[in-house]
Structure formats: C-alpha cells, structure tokens
Scaffold this active site. Sequence first.
Site, PDB file in Angstrom:
ATOM      1  N   LYS A  76      -5.293   3.685  -3.359  1.00 36.13           N
ATOM      2  CA  LYS A  76      -4.652   2.772  -2.082  1.00 36.13           C
ATOM      3  C   LYS A  76      -5.755   2.937  -1.071  1.00 36.13           C
ATOM      4  O   LYS A  76      -5.558   1.846  -0.185  1.00 36.13           O
ATOM      5  CB  LYS A  76      -3.220   3.690  -1.828  1.00 36.13           C
ATOM      6  CG  LYS A  76      -2.210   3.477  -2.733  1.00 36.13           C
ATOM      7  CD  LYS A  76      -1.719   2.112  -3.147  1.00 36.13           C
ATOM      8  CE  LYS A  76      -0.517   1.774  -4.073  1.00 36.13           C
ATOM      9  NZ  LYS A  76      -0.096   0.388  -3.902  1.00 36.13           N
ATOM     10  N   TYR A 120      -4.310   8.429  -6.978  1.00 34.86           N
ATOM     11  CA  TYR A 120      -3.408   7.483  -6.507  1.00 34.86           C
ATOM     12  C   TYR A 120      -3.708   7.268  -4.837  1.00 34.86           C
ATOM     13  O   TYR A 120      -3.900   6.005  -4.589  1.00 34.86           O
ATOM     14  CB  TYR A 120      -1.819   7.865  -6.287  1.00 34.86           C
ATOM     15  CG  TYR A 120      -1.083   7.110  -5.658  1.00 34.86           C
ATOM     16  CD1 TYR A 120      -0.725   5.834  -6.101  1.00 34.86           C
ATOM     17  CD2 TYR A 120      -0.192   7.445  -4.348  1.00 34.86           C
ATOM     18  CE1 TYR A 120       0.245   4.819  -5.788  1.00 34.86           C
ATOM     19  CE2 TYR A 120       0.483   6.544  -3.743  1.00 34.86           C
ATOM     20  CZ  TYR A 120       0.707   5.241  -4.411  1.00 34.86           C
ATOM     21  OH  TYR A 120       1.825   4.351  -3.861  1.00 34.86           O
ATOM     22  N   SER A 168       0.780  -1.205  -0.013  1.00 34.41           N
ATOM     23  CA  SER A 168      -0.159  -0.132  -0.043  1.00 34.41           C
ATOM     24  C   SER A 168       0.781   1.250   0.068  1.00 34.41           C
ATOM     25  O   SER A 168       1.829   1.478  -0.537  1.00 34.41           O
ATOM     26  CB  SER A 168      -0.897  -0.165   1.104  1.00 34.41           C
ATOM     27  OG  SER A 168      -1.582   1.116   1.234  1.00 34.41           O
TER      28      SER A 168
END
Length: 284
Positions: free
Chosen positions: A158, A154, A140
Amino acid sequence: MSPSNPSTPAKTVLITGCSSGFGETAARLFAARGWNVIATMRDPARDPGLVALDTVQVVRLDVQDRDSIAAAVEAGLRRFGRIDTLVNNAGFGLFGVFEATPVAKITEQFEVNVFGVMDVTRAILPHFRANGAGTIINISSGAGAFGLPLMSLYCASKFALEGYSEALSFELASVGVTVKLVEPGGVTSTNFGPRSGTEAGGQADLADYRPFVAKLDAFFEGWRNSLAGTTPDGVAEVIYTAATDGTNQLRYVATDDIKPLIAARRETSEEAYMNLMRERFMPK
C-alpha cells in the site's frame, strides 16, 4: 443524492473486486445513483446478485491475468460505449511475521495490490486519453500511510500504491485524467479479514516471535471489536464522492478509526509520530 438527470447520458464506472466488500457495495451505490457499472470479479460465479441490476454488467477480471483485464475493458466498452471512472479495488492482505512468509505469497501480494492496479490502469488509459478525461480511484489503506507490525508486506504494497498514485497524478493531469486515493481503515462485514487470516495460516511458526505475536493478536482483536459500526457503506460513499466531487483532491480518509494515526503521521513531527507508534507496538 438523487440519480443523474435522465436527459444527461449516464456515466460508467469499472470496479474491480466486486464479489464482496467495498467493490460490491460501491457497485450497488453507483448503480442506485444512475451510473452504468462494469462490476468485475475473478469468478463471476460468485456474483452476489449484481447481474440482476439493469445497469450493471458482471464481467470476469483477474488482476493477475492481463488477457482478462483487456477483455473486461473491451466488454464494458461494447455495452456502454464509454468508461468515465476506474475504481481499482481488488486486493488482499498478508498478516504475520515477515520472516515466516513464503516468497511466493510475498510475490502474490505485490502482483495483486500493486502490479494488478498498474495493469488495469494501463489497459484503460488509451480510452481515457482519447476522451481527454477520466478518473482513477485507487483503494489504498491506512496501512499505506503508517506501518503496522505483522502487516509489513501489506503495508509495503500500500505504501507502493500511494507513491505510484501520487506520482501518476501529475503525469495524467497533463492528459485530463485525475487520480485519487481512498484510504479505509479496519472495516467489518467484508471478506478481507478472513482472507488475511487464511493467508497468515500458511506461514511457518517461528518460536522466537510467539510472545510478540500473541501480544499483537490481542491488540488487533481489541481494535476489530471496536469497529462494530464501521461498514463498507461509508467507504462506498467516500468512493462515490471521490468520483463525483469534481476536485483534484488526492487523498480521502474513509473511516474514523484511522484518523488519529493519519493525523499523527501527517500533521506532527517524525519524533512525535514514532514515539506514539513505539509506545503502542514496541516490546516492553
């Protein structure tokens, strides 16, 4: 730590994204510690020399190509007979203003960072269930715990990976499989940053955002410059610990730079956390 006892059958790990960065470093570390390694990458022609290691098998695996995923798992099982651990490492980051990001790039961000992880995991689960054991380690990011401007997509990928992994950990515990998350922050000496920069270069330039983007570029440049001692080696050690510590610990924070923000997110009030982040990132 010394290699595994020669009388004990070597364990096997499959790692995605091994052409550089965390994947390459982790592959070398596991091999040095006596493991068999199925080192996968989109283009084996970019192998950084892993194929020269006796216990490493370099295999093509593109997380956006399900046929390649199935073929890589099968190839690993043919050579080593068993897979004990999966490290879902392949990923990339989009950096820039959300409004300026093409829809095709947003789709790719989730196809690689989320759906690719799911597809590789799905491909290996029948083997893990048959063994009644297995460990899945998903790489992660601090950006999976706290939101950062110019990294909304992004972060979204995640955050999705974090929620998926946590929920999946309860399901898979019922069949003897453990799920873990490793959370690195900014790390030098990988190609993640350069690829993120390349992706950002394809975005439209919206004039209204320029002053904010310029301010944040300066902030992130200062952050990157503070990371001179942060390398993939430390992250690889955390990945190895997650694979071998025998616990059901879910999250491992892998680099010191993000620990203050992780603590603020997870150990303080929502008000205190948001005040801290707004002080850093909100326009004055």
